[in-house]
Design a protein around this motif. Structure first.
Motif, PDB file in Angstrom:
ATOM      1  N   LYS A  35      -7.393   8.020   4.229  1.00 48.42           N
ATOM      2  CA  LYS A  35      -6.885   6.821   4.904  1.00 48.42           C
ATOM      3  C   LYS A  35      -5.878   7.202   5.993  1.00 48.42           C
ATOM      4  CE  LYS A  35      -5.368   2.586   5.556  1.00 48.42           C
ATOM      5  NZ  LYS A  35      -6.085   1.652   6.410  1.00 48.42           N
ATOM      6  N   PRO A  94      -8.899   9.361  -1.441  1.00 49.25           N
ATOM      7  CA  PRO A  94      -8.894   8.119  -0.650  1.00 49.25           C
ATOM      8  C   PRO A  94      -7.608   7.946   0.157  1.00 49.25           C
ATOM      9  CG  PRO A  94      -9.716   7.696  -2.876  1.00 49.25           C
ATOM     10  CD  PRO A  94      -9.218   9.112  -2.856  1.00 49.25           C
ATOM     11  N   THR A  95      -6.488   8.314  -0.418  1.00 47.48           N
ATOM     12  CA  THR A  95      -5.205   8.168   0.285  1.00 47.48           C
ATOM     13  C   THR A  95      -5.115   9.136   1.469  1.00 47.48           C
ATOM     14  OG1 THR A  95      -4.098   7.378  -1.691  1.00 47.48           O
ATOM     15  CG2 THR A  95      -2.704   8.394  -0.025  1.00 47.48           C
ATOM     16  N   ASP A 145       1.624   8.801  -4.513  1.00 45.64           N
ATOM     17  CA  ASP A 145       0.293   8.637  -5.122  1.00 45.64           C
ATOM     18  C   ASP A 145       0.171   9.495  -6.382  1.00 45.64           C
ATOM     19  OD1 ASP A 145      -1.998   7.171  -5.090  1.00 45.64           O
ATOM     20  OD2 ASP A 145      -3.163   8.608  -3.922  1.00 45.64           O
ATOM     21  N   GLU A 181      -2.442  -1.830 -10.787  1.00 48.11           N
ATOM     22  CA  GLU A 181      -3.232  -3.072 -10.806  1.00 48.11           C
ATOM     23  C   GLU A 181      -4.003  -3.206 -12.124  1.00 48.11           C
ATOM     24  OE1 GLU A 181      -4.721  -3.744  -6.571  1.00 48.11           O
ATOM     25  OE2 GLU A 181      -6.507  -3.929  -7.857  1.00 48.11           O
ATOM     26  N   THR A 216       2.157  -1.731   2.422  1.00 52.82           N
ATOM     27  CA  THR A 216       1.036  -1.192   1.642  1.00 52.82           C
ATOM     28  C   THR A 216       0.247  -0.196   2.494  1.00 52.82           C
ATOM     29  OG1 THR A 216      -0.650  -2.774   2.333  1.00 52.82           O
ATOM     30  CG2 THR A 216       0.736  -3.418   0.451  1.00 52.82           C
ATOM     31  N   ILE A 217      -0.432   0.677   1.817  1.00 56.74           N
ATOM     32  CA  ILE A 217      -1.208   1.708   2.533  1.00 56.74           C
ATOM     33  C   ILE A 217      -2.313   1.066   3.380  1.00 56.74           C
ATOM     34  CG2 ILE A 217      -2.601   2.174   0.457  1.00 56.74           C
ATOM     35  CD1 ILE A 217      -2.751   5.125   1.489  1.00 56.74           C
ATOM     36  N   SER A 218      -2.810  -0.068   2.932  1.00 56.14           N
ATOM     37  CA  SER A 218      -3.910  -0.706   3.670  1.00 56.14           C
ATOM     38  C   SER A 218      -3.454  -1.259   5.008  1.00 56.14           C
ATOM     39  CB  SER A 218      -4.514  -1.847   2.853  1.00 56.14           C
ATOM     40  OG  SER A 218      -4.977  -1.333   1.654  1.00 56.14           O
ATOM     41  N   GLY A 246       0.141   5.064  -2.842  1.00 60.84           N
ATOM     42  CA  GLY A 246      -1.187   5.469  -2.436  1.00 60.84           C
ATOM     43  C   GLY A 246      -2.206   4.665  -3.234  1.00 60.84           C
ATOM     44  N   TYR A 247      -3.485   4.870  -2.906  1.00 56.41           N
ATOM     45  CA  TYR A 247      -4.535   4.076  -3.571  1.00 56.41           C
ATOM     46  C   TYR A 247      -4.606   4.339  -5.074  1.00 56.41           C
ATOM     47  CZ  TYR A 247      -6.378   2.558   0.930  1.00 56.41           C
ATOM     48  OH  TYR A 247      -6.526   1.978   2.154  1.00 56.41           O
ATOM     49  N   GLU A 267      -1.810   2.522  -6.772  1.00 64.15           N
ATOM     50  CA  GLU A 267      -2.083   1.094  -6.599  1.00 64.15           C
ATOM     51  C   GLU A 267      -3.109   0.617  -7.624  1.00 64.15           C
ATOM     52  OE1 GLU A 267      -1.702  -0.503  -2.195  1.00 64.15           O
ATOM     53  OE2 GLU A 267      -3.795  -0.417  -2.804  1.00 64.15           O
ATOM     54  N   SER A 268      -4.190   1.404  -7.788  1.00 64.81           N
ATOM     55  CA  SER A 268      -5.229   0.946  -8.720  1.00 64.81           C
ATOM     56  C   SER A 268      -4.804   1.126 -10.174  1.00 64.81           C
ATOM     57  CB  SER A 268      -6.581   1.598  -8.440  1.00 64.81           C
ATOM     58  OG  SER A 268      -6.473   2.972  -8.618  1.00 64.81           O
TER      59      SER A 268
END
Ligand code: AMP
Length: 398
Positions: free
Chosen positions: A45, A41-42, A144, A178, A3-5, A170-171, A174-175
């Motif tokens: 990061k 955000p990606t 992303d 989700e 994961t990107i995190s 990417g974020y 992901e969101s």
């Protein structure tokens, strides 16, 4: 899955597939930078993690190789501004030795944008050799670009095989995923879908797929009349798809078998012309005389929609319940929006998606009151139709 995190970007060149397909005016100025902002955000990061972002995207639909009007050059300065003045360079191409050399020389905190991927036909063809050449520019791949996740293109899916252990969402994706999964995979019940818009034909696959999932299905807007006619009502001059009458009957039958509560407009605001200044009157949805057409949900329908929405645990909203572009016929859609916002305040999860619904929530100021707004058109619809999106499957290794 990576994961990107938790990925360590230190010293890595991160190839980020974004959707920078932004609208440009005739002076090549960006008229809406939503998509660029969505990727920030990606990109940040990667920079904060000590990596070097290498941005790849398409822009427009170039047909025969490089064309200046489809160059990503007009985006360079704006991306720099959005990143607080970071140095952003653009490569003359998206593959090749010169590009590789530029990527190798990115300094910490700097960004490199590759030139339009669709200058090569191989991109949309999902050509493996081209994907390999792209992969040679970076050490890891981040997808992303939710907007193109339903395409099996070289940079959105095929490239994944060259990064077996260094691929991730990417974020933004992901969101999106989700949020969509909160609706389609594990919703808080009851789950209500509000499907509006003009035509049954454009929403039919989604409606069919949703019948397996939802507790309540509100069908509003122009598609109401195909159902009304299927049930023997008179729709006057309302928009109606005669080819879909049988489909409408089947949907009702299946809904009954599956215990889905189908809610239609019982009354409508009818008009004697498709115009904001037309004469209007409230009529039962099944008794519209010739010369009149239903252009918005009537007060009784709106009340029944609101009642269901307010009791929902999860709400999916796609499409207006009237011709909201004209003030006279916007009331139904506004009332639905208010009810969605109220339900969200009371703890429901609400997702709004699809082009017109996004315009509607923005126009009437509901954007802050809903849980999530998905701006992806085709990809969102295909996800809701239950299809596997290549750009998502490739990252997950499915
Ligand atoms: P869609 O792209 O399928 O979501 O359709 C959105 C469009 O449906 C909007 O432009 C609305 O004006 C239109 N629409 C909604 N209700 C009606 C209606 N009763 N008659 C005609 N068009 C409608």
């Amino acid at each position: 899955m990576q994961t990107i995190s938790n990925y360590n970007f230190k010293g890595k060149k991160a190839l980020i597939r974004v959707d920078f397909n932004v609208p440009l005016n005739e002076n090549f100025e960006i008229t809406d930078d939503t998509r660029m902002r969505a990727a920030l955000p990606t990109i940040k990061k990667v920079i904060e993690g000590g990596g070097s972002p290498v941005i790849m995207s398409h822009l427009g639909r170039p047909k025969n190789g490089p064309e200046e009007k489809f160059s990503l050059k007009p985006l360079v300065n704006h991306l720099s501004e959005l990143l607080g003045g970071a140095t952003v360079n653009i490569a003359p191409d998206c593959i090749g030795d010169e590009v590789k050399a530029m990527a190798n020389n990115i300094k910490p905190g700097e960004v490199l944008i590759l030139e339009n991927l669709r200058f090569y036909k191989e991109e949309t063809k999902g050509d493996e050799e081209f994907a390999k050449k792209l992969s040679e520019i970076g050490d890891c791949w981040i997808n992303d670009a939710f907007g193109t996740a339903h395409r099996a293109h070289a940079s959105t899916a095929v490239i994944a095989k060259f990064f077996p252990n260094d691929k991730m969402f990417g974020y933004l994706i992901e969101s999106e995923v989700e949020s969509l999964d909160k609706v389609v995979k594990n919703p808080q019940r009851p789950l209500t879908a509000i499907m509006g818009g003009a035509k049954v034909s454009s929403k039919i696959t989604i409606i069919e797929n949703l019948l397996d999932k939802v507790d309540n299905l509100i069908l509003g807007g122009g598609m109401t009349f195909t159902f009304v006619k299927a049930n023997g009502g008179n729709v006057g001059n309302s928009i109606c798809e005669d080819d879909y009458i049988e489909t409408a009957k089947t949907i009702q039958k299946v809904a009954k078998e599956k215990g889905v509560n189908l809610i239609f407009a019982t009354d409508v605001l009818a008009a004697d012309a498709f115009s904001n200044d037309a004469n209007t009157k409230i009529l039962p949805a099944k008794e519209i005389p010739e010369g009149w057409q239903g252009l918005d949900a009537g007060p009784e329908s709106v009340e029944s929609f609101k009642e269901v929405i307010k009791k929902s645990g999860t709400i999916l909203w796609n499409g207006p319940v009237g011709v909201f572009e004209m003030e006279t016929f916007a009331k139904g859609s506004v009332a639905v929006g208010e009810a969605v916002v109220e339900a969200t305040k009371n703890g429901a999860f609400s997702l709004v998606g699809g082009g017109d619904s996004v315009a509607l929530v923005n126009q009437f100021g509901f954007a802050d009151g809903v849980s999530y707004i998905s701006t992806a058109g085709g990809a969102l619809l295909e996800y809701l139709e239950g299809k596997t999106l290549p750009g998502i499957a490739a990252v997950r290794g499915e």
